[in-house]
Design a protein around this motif. Structure first.
Motif, PDB file in Angstrom:
ATOM      1  N   HIS A   1      -1.317  13.146 -13.342  1.00  0.00           N
ATOM      2  CA  HIS A   1      -2.686  13.594 -13.624  1.00  0.00           C
ATOM      3  C   HIS A   1      -3.611  12.391 -13.843  1.00  0.00           C
ATOM      4  CE1 HIS A   1      -1.191  17.684 -13.934  1.00  0.00           C
ATOM      5  NE2 HIS A   1      -0.269  17.270 -14.786  1.00  0.00           N
ATOM      6  N   ALA A   2      -3.472  11.403 -12.960  1.00  0.00           N
ATOM      7  CA  ALA A   2      -4.266  10.183 -13.062  1.00  0.00           C
ATOM      8  C   ALA A   2      -5.597  10.342 -12.342  1.00  0.00           C
ATOM      9  CB  ALA A   2      -3.492   9.004 -12.473  1.00  0.00           C
ATOM     10  N   ASP A   3      -6.573   9.549 -12.747  1.00  0.00           N
ATOM     11  CA  ASP A   3      -7.860   9.512 -12.063  1.00  0.00           C
ATOM     12  C   ASP A   3      -7.716   8.653 -10.805  1.00  0.00           C
ATOM     13  OD1 ASP A   3     -10.576   7.785 -11.683  1.00  0.00           O
ATOM     14  OD2 ASP A   3     -11.045   9.819 -12.358  1.00  0.00           O
ATOM     15  N   ILE A   4      -8.025   9.225  -9.647  1.00  0.00           N
ATOM     16  CA  ILE A   4      -7.743   8.516  -8.400  1.00  0.00           C
ATOM     17  C   ILE A   4      -8.628   7.285  -8.233  1.00  0.00           C
ATOM     18  CG2 ILE A   4      -9.335   9.889  -6.968  1.00  0.00           C
ATOM     19  CD1 ILE A   4      -7.173   9.713  -4.761  1.00  0.00           C
ATOM     20  N   GLY A   5      -9.881   7.358  -8.703  1.00  0.00           N
ATOM     21  CA  GLY A   5     -10.767   6.206  -8.592  1.00  0.00           C
ATOM     22  C   GLY A   5     -10.253   5.016  -9.387  1.00  0.00           C
ATOM     23  N   LYS A   6      -9.866   5.269 -10.643  1.00  0.00           N
ATOM     24  CA  LYS A   6      -9.315   4.195 -11.469  1.00  0.00           C
ATOM     25  C   LYS A   6      -7.999   3.681 -10.904  1.00  0.00           C
ATOM     26  CE  LYS A   6     -11.312   5.679 -15.894  1.00  0.00           C
ATOM     27  NZ  LYS A   6     -10.990   6.155 -17.265  1.00  0.00           N
TER      28      LYS A   6
ATOM     29  N   PRO B   1      -5.419   5.901  -0.700  1.00  0.00           N
ATOM     30  CA  PRO B   1      -4.945   7.260  -0.421  1.00  0.00           C
ATOM     31  C   PRO B   1      -3.624   7.340   0.322  1.00  0.00           C
ATOM     32  CG  PRO B   1      -6.530   6.616   1.229  1.00  0.00           C
ATOM     33  CD  PRO B   1      -6.435   5.464   0.261  1.00  0.00           C
ATOM     34  N   HIS B   2      -2.770   6.322   0.171  1.00  0.00           N
ATOM     35  CA  HIS B   2      -1.456   6.452   0.794  1.00  0.00           C
ATOM     36  C   HIS B   2      -0.763   7.691   0.231  1.00  0.00           C
ATOM     37  CE1 HIS B   2       2.700   5.773   1.888  1.00  0.00           C
ATOM     38  NE2 HIS B   2       2.248   4.960   2.816  1.00  0.00           N
ATOM     39  N   PRO B   3      -0.112   8.475   1.094  1.00  0.00           N
ATOM     40  CA  PRO B   3       0.481   9.748   0.649  1.00  0.00           C
ATOM     41  C   PRO B   3       1.439   9.622  -0.524  1.00  0.00           C
ATOM     42  CG  PRO B   3       0.434   9.631   3.048  1.00  0.00           C
ATOM     43  CD  PRO B   3      -0.001   8.285   2.552  1.00  0.00           C
ATOM     44  N   ALA B   4       2.296   8.609  -0.525  1.00  0.00           N
ATOM     45  CA  ALA B   4       3.266   8.467  -1.610  1.00  0.00           C
ATOM     46  C   ALA B   4       2.560   8.195  -2.935  1.00  0.00           C
ATOM     47  CB  ALA B   4       4.253   7.344  -1.293  1.00  0.00           C
ATOM     48  N   ALA B   5       1.567   7.320  -2.898  1.00  0.00           N
ATOM     49  CA  ALA B   5       0.816   7.015  -4.117  1.00  0.00           C
ATOM     50  C   ALA B   5       0.033   8.235  -4.601  1.00  0.00           C
ATOM     51  CB  ALA B   5      -0.123   5.838  -3.876  1.00  0.00           C
ATOM     52  N   LEU B   6      -0.483   9.022  -3.669  1.00  0.00           N
ATOM     53  CA  LEU B   6      -1.216  10.228  -4.050  1.00  0.00           C
ATOM     54  C   LEU B   6      -0.314  11.231  -4.759  1.00  0.00           C
ATOM     55  CD1 LEU B   6      -3.618  10.966  -1.046  1.00  0.00           C
ATOM     56  CD2 LEU B   6      -4.240  10.401  -3.394  1.00  0.00           C
TER      57      LEU B   6
ATOM     58  N   VAL C   1       0.829  -1.208   0.000  1.00  0.00           N
ATOM     59  CA  VAL C   1       0.000   0.000   0.000  1.00  0.00           C
ATOM     60  C   VAL C   1       0.861   1.256   0.000  1.00  0.00           C
ATOM     61  CG1 VAL C   1      -2.007  -1.074   1.068  1.00  0.00           C
ATOM     62  CG2 VAL C   1      -0.263  -0.084   2.513  1.00  0.00           C
ATOM     63  N   HIS C   2       2.067   1.155   0.545  1.00  0.00           N
ATOM     64  CA  HIS C   2       2.982   2.306   0.542  1.00  0.00           C
ATOM     65  C   HIS C   2       3.311   2.728  -0.875  1.00  0.00           C
ATOM     66  CE1 HIS C   2       6.257   4.921   1.945  1.00  0.00           C
ATOM     67  NE2 HIS C   2       6.984   4.416   0.964  1.00  0.00           N
ATOM     68  N   GLY C   3       3.539   1.766  -1.744  1.00  0.00           N
ATOM     69  CA  GLY C   3       3.983   2.096  -3.086  1.00  0.00           C
ATOM     70  C   GLY C   3       2.908   2.147  -4.147  1.00  0.00           C
ATOM     71  N   LEU C   4       1.753   1.499  -3.886  1.00  0.00           N
ATOM     72  CA  LEU C   4       0.801   1.323  -4.969  1.00  0.00           C
ATOM     73  C   LEU C   4      -0.569   1.944  -4.778  1.00  0.00           C
ATOM     74  CD1 LEU C   4       1.416  -2.459  -5.864  1.00  0.00           C
ATOM     75  CD2 LEU C   4       2.534  -0.449  -6.831  1.00  0.00           C
ATOM     76  N   ILE C   5      -1.079   1.966  -3.564  1.00  0.00           N
ATOM     77  CA  ILE C   5      -2.514   2.179  -3.392  1.00  0.00           C
ATOM     78  C   ILE C   5      -2.832   3.513  -2.725  1.00  0.00           C
ATOM     79  CG2 ILE C   5      -4.650   1.191  -2.464  1.00  0.00           C
ATOM     80  CD1 ILE C   5      -3.297  -1.533  -2.406  1.00  0.00           C
TER      81      ILE C   5
END
Length: 446
Positions: free
Chosen positions: A173-178, A161-166, A155-159
């Motif tokens: 400019h990615a869609d957060i839901g997708k 609302p983890h801060p790093a992924a955000l 989750v740290h690197g991929l998912i």
């Protein structure tokens, strides 16, 4: 200053020297990190007057966050241990999953608790539970602990609302839901493979000898009345909820408003842990019959075992800064960007090289995003998948310049070679499997 390939050779020699001096000659990791960092800086031709300042900056930048997180998280963990809260969660998880499947329980809670928190925060929150699960089931800490950290790392690197992924979502400019949907598709099987499946195999070969002083502190032997599962889980998830609220502050209130500022304040990891620790003094302290003197004693005595960990983590940050200021990071970035390859692979490769050079997954992800985002946009690459491959690259092969490496080593009471065989390989599995699954997904969603 030294340039080009010679700089990379010096950096490689420094990393090998660290591993050999600590693992083979049993030198103090803190002192070794200092000495090797200074020797590397001099060899690379850094100005003599800036070397110490550079190292201090790296230590300060690392400990400015990590020291507070470790201290507050350790206090919260101590309250969980002394009240029996960690024992309650351990028993409940064992009942749900069965003693033969506790490693599956640990990767599950690692995935859940790790969502909005930095790796170090989730680690110190969950380590008492891992200790108690290992003790209650007489299971190897390698099996239980590696399963837990695999969930946290994914989750740290991929998912989001983890801060790093955000940060990567914003950069591409990615869609957060997708991004969340794709990250779950890739992240869950990745965590299961790198966690329970790998841990089950490696625990047969890596045996931890001797008594673990951290486990002795957190894992209680005596039978006593335990707090409820709901109260304990609510207390440990409180900082998670607060940080989640902080990360979504702009959704609830307009940016700059009082409500928005309050949510961002309480959602800061240090503030969230402080609030949760204060709450634990009541829910797991006063409400359990402990008086204020006893709670003070708990909060004071739990900090002593973290001193070595904190110093080593800080020195690791200093070493990483020397690698950056000596020009190693620039060389590896230039090498990666000169190769004309797929943007998805380029994002992964740049993040890999920066991760190996600096030790920080967050630095690797943010730096790689800044470099690769314009290239990805020009090539029309899938933004959401760019987030995943860059995040995957930022996790590869944690080693001696990564604070997470030393957290795992010290808390699990492992040697450097054992940490390399378990934690470092686990991180590499996460990185490679996540890349492969993302590339496979790209053939479906592109």
């Amino acid at each position: 200053m030294v340039q080009g390939s010679m700089l990379l050779i010096y950096a490689l020699v420094a990393i090998i020297a660290l591993i050999v001096l600590i693992a083979r000659f049993k030198m103090n990791p803190f002192i070794t990190l200092l000495v090797v960092s200074f020797v590397l800086a001099v060899s690379a031709g850094m100005p003599m007057t800036t070397i110490v300042k550079s190292f201090e900056t790296g230590v300060g930048n690392t400990l400015g966050h990590i020291a507070l997180v470790i201290a507050l998280g350790t206090m919260l963990g101590k309250m969980m241990a002394e009240s029996g809260g960690a024992e309650r969660i351990a028993r409940t998880l064992i009942d749900w999953f069965g003693e033969k499947n506790v490693h599956w329980a640990m990767v599950t809670i690692g995935l859940i608790v790790g969502l909005p928190v930095f790796f170090e925060v989730g680690f110190v929150l969950l380590i008492p539970i891992a200790f108690n699960v290992a003790r209650r089931t007489n299971t190897s800490m390698v099996l239980v602990g590696i399963s837990m950290v695999a969930g946290l790392s994914v989750v740290h690197g991929l998912i989001p609302p983890h801060p790093a992924a955000l940060l990567a979502v914003t950069a591409y400019h990615a869609d957060i839901g997708k991004t969340i949907l794709y990250a779950l598709i890739v992240g869950i099987p990745t965590a299961l493979l790198a966690g329970p499946v790998f841990a089950k195999q490696i625990s047969k070969f890596v045996k931890l000898d001797g008594e673990n002083p951290m486990m002795k502190q957190f894992a209680q032997e005596k039978e006593r009345d335990l707090p409820s599962f709901g109260v304990t889980l609510g207390t440990i998830l409180l900082p998670v909820v607060l940080m989640l609220l902080g990360s979504w502050a702009d959704v609830f209130f307009a940016n700059g408003t009082l409500g928005n500022n309050i949510l961002k304040l309480i959602g800061n990891s240090v503030m969230a842990l402080l609030i949760a620790t204060l709450v634990s003094f009541w829910t797991l302290g006063l409400a359990r019959g402990f008086n204020r003197d006893t709670i003070l004693k708990f909060s004071n005595e739990c900090l002593a075992p973290t001193a070595t960990i904190t110093l080593v983590v800080g020195a690791g940050g200093g070493f990483g800064r020397i690698l950056m200021d000596s020009g190693v990071s620039k060389v590896v970035v230039d090498m990666a960007t000169s190769a004309h390859i797929s943007p998805l692979l380029l994002g992964w490769m740049v993040a890999v090289l920066i991760r190996l050079a600096t030790g920080s997954a967050t630095v690797a992800m943010t730096t790689a995003c800044g470099i690769v985002a314009p290239i990805a946009a020009a090539a029309g690459a899938h933004a959401e998948l760019m987030v995943l491959t860059t995040g995957a690259g930022s996790l590869i092969f944690s080693h001696v310049n990564d604070g997470g490496f030393w957290l795992v080593k010290e808390y699990f009471n492992m040697t450097v070679p054992q940490t390399l065989k378990t934690w470092s390989v686990c991180e590499t599995i996460i990185s490679v499997v996540a890349l492969l699954l993302t590339l496979a997904l790209s053939t479906v969603v592109a």
